[in-house]
Design a protein around this motif. Sequence first.
Motif, mmCIF file in Angstrom:
data_model
loop_
_atom_site.group_PDB
_atom_site.id
_atom_site.type_symbol
_atom_site.label_atom_id
_atom_site.label_comp_id
_atom_site.label_asym_id
_atom_site.label_seq_id
_atom_site.Cartn_x
_atom_site.Cartn_y
_atom_site.Cartn_z
ATOM 1 N N LEU A 39 0.867 -1.535 0.055
ATOM 2 C CA LEU A 39 0.186 -0.297 -0.255
ATOM 3 C C LEU A 39 0.708 1.003 -0.104
ATOM 4 N N PHE A 76 -7.992 -1.663 9.458
ATOM 5 C CA PHE A 76 -6.979 -2.126 9.956
ATOM 6 C C PHE A 76 -6.583 -1.040 9.947
ATOM 7 N N VAL A 133 -11.591 -0.670 1.281
ATOM 8 C CA VAL A 133 -11.173 -1.226 1.503
ATOM 9 C C VAL A 133 -12.589 -2.053 1.568
ATOM 10 N N ASP A 163 -7.469 -1.447 -0.973
ATOM 11 C CA ASP A 163 -6.873 -2.647 -0.016
ATOM 12 C C ASP A 163 -7.730 -3.225 0.216
ATOM 13 N N ALA A 197 -6.912 -6.587 0.644
ATOM 14 C CA ALA A 197 -6.447 -7.170 2.117
ATOM 15 C C ALA A 197 -7.021 -8.423 2.437
ATOM 16 N N LYS A 253 -5.109 -14.395 6.272
ATOM 17 C CA LYS A 253 -6.333 -14.175 5.303
ATOM 18 C C LYS A 253 -6.419 -15.699 4.254
ATOM 19 N N GLU A 270 4.042 -14.257 5.926
ATOM 20 C CA GLU A 270 3.722 -13.014 5.514
ATOM 21 C C GLU A 270 3.446 -12.299 3.917
ATOM 22 N N GLY A 271 3.665 -11.448 3.849
ATOM 23 C CA GLY A 271 3.638 -10.978 2.792
ATOM 24 C C GLY A 271 2.304 -10.479 2.026
ATOM 25 N N TYR A 305 -13.044 -3.789 13.331
ATOM 26 C CA TYR A 305 -12.305 -3.110 14.130
ATOM 27 C C TYR A 305 -13.053 -1.833 14.958
#
Length: 384
Positions: free
Chosen positions: A65, A87, A132, A158, A160, A187, A193-194, A328
């Motif tokens: 991002l 987030f 998002v 976004d 994600a 996810k 991670e990535g 959130y």
Amino acid sequence: MLQKVDKFIPIAKPSISEETIDEVVGVLRSGWLATGQLTQKFEENLKKYFGGRSVMTFSSATAGLHASLMAIGLKMGDEVITTSLTFAATANVIAMLGAKPVFVDIELDTFNIDHNKIMAACTSRTKAIMPVHYAGLSVHLDPIYEIAKKKNLRVIEDAAHAMGTCYKNRKIGTFGDIQVFSFHPIKNMTSGEGGCVVLDSESEQKIIALQRFHGIDRSIWDRFSKTANCYYDVVFPGFKSNMSDIQSAIGIHQLKEVETMNERRRYLSARYRTAFEDMSDEFVMQETPRFDFVHSGNLFPICFQDETRRDFFMNFLKEKSIGSIPYYTPLHLFNYYQKTFGYKKGDLPNAEYVGSRIVCLPLYYALTDAEQDYVIDTVRKFFR
Ligand SMILES: Cc1ncc(COP(=O)(O)O)c(C=O)c1O
């Protein structure tokens, strides 16, 4: 009577096949751990998944991002329109570049940004819109791209939560300006991670590639392989957020499995929906929008009617060995955003209403029907 479970049921859990573990061990033995041929292969496979568009992998979606905002030329004093129910990463990267995240309120039913309120938030400083796809449900993209066209803005989605999400029969990532996906273990698919950035613009790709690796004009693979020329130039003070071959080895296998895993996530979401059909006096579920969509099934949020019960509920689940998460707290309620940009409680009534009542229940590929039945029974018991 509640069934007994002898282990904790977390909110999320990655499923890693034996084949994946073997492949990772192979990388560890290969002598090449950093960005290399496997990362190239992962990017090619992702490119196919996203209909032939360019894909660049990253150490996280946050880094992707950030690089995307740099690529569109975001500068100090600019503004980016986004949602507060997300987030921290979404808005942090805007603030990191000296720009202002302009939070637009959400829809009370889908929990996604309210596209009807975006136009009024545009100013002469607005450079981009960053919607998002909350929980894996696509935002209404057509009106957002229309506003972007009228106002000459870029759209950075976004995404994600949106690996496998579809908007009007098109997969997120196969169209539009820039989409950023996360491969964090919570996810739909992971690489440990990535993350990755999907886009078409060649000029933006160039900046993103430099930003990803020290501003060096050639990849490490190009410099260290047998036939390589080891000299390079630095054309820009870039960051270090490339993906390693260890991560890519995981990602390659997860990508093959993501559609199957998503099918189960959707099946489990549908089971929750049926089981809680009669609970609307206690909580509502994420509403389905009026356009064709496919939910990725990343999260299963429920929104309490009575906010005072949420903490009791989460503690009750914990006592019964079930994880839950209040995703959130709206970002405009956090200290940094209030102190820096002057946001205050009351600015975004819908995000605040949902943010104080929302809880996500366990949802992941390996969650068994029996475990989910236990979660469902426990939720119902709390309200009895
Ligand atoms: C909506 C959203 N955006 C961005 C991110 C950042 O992803 P990553 O952890 O891969 O940096 C997350 C991670 O949870 C997220 O949920």
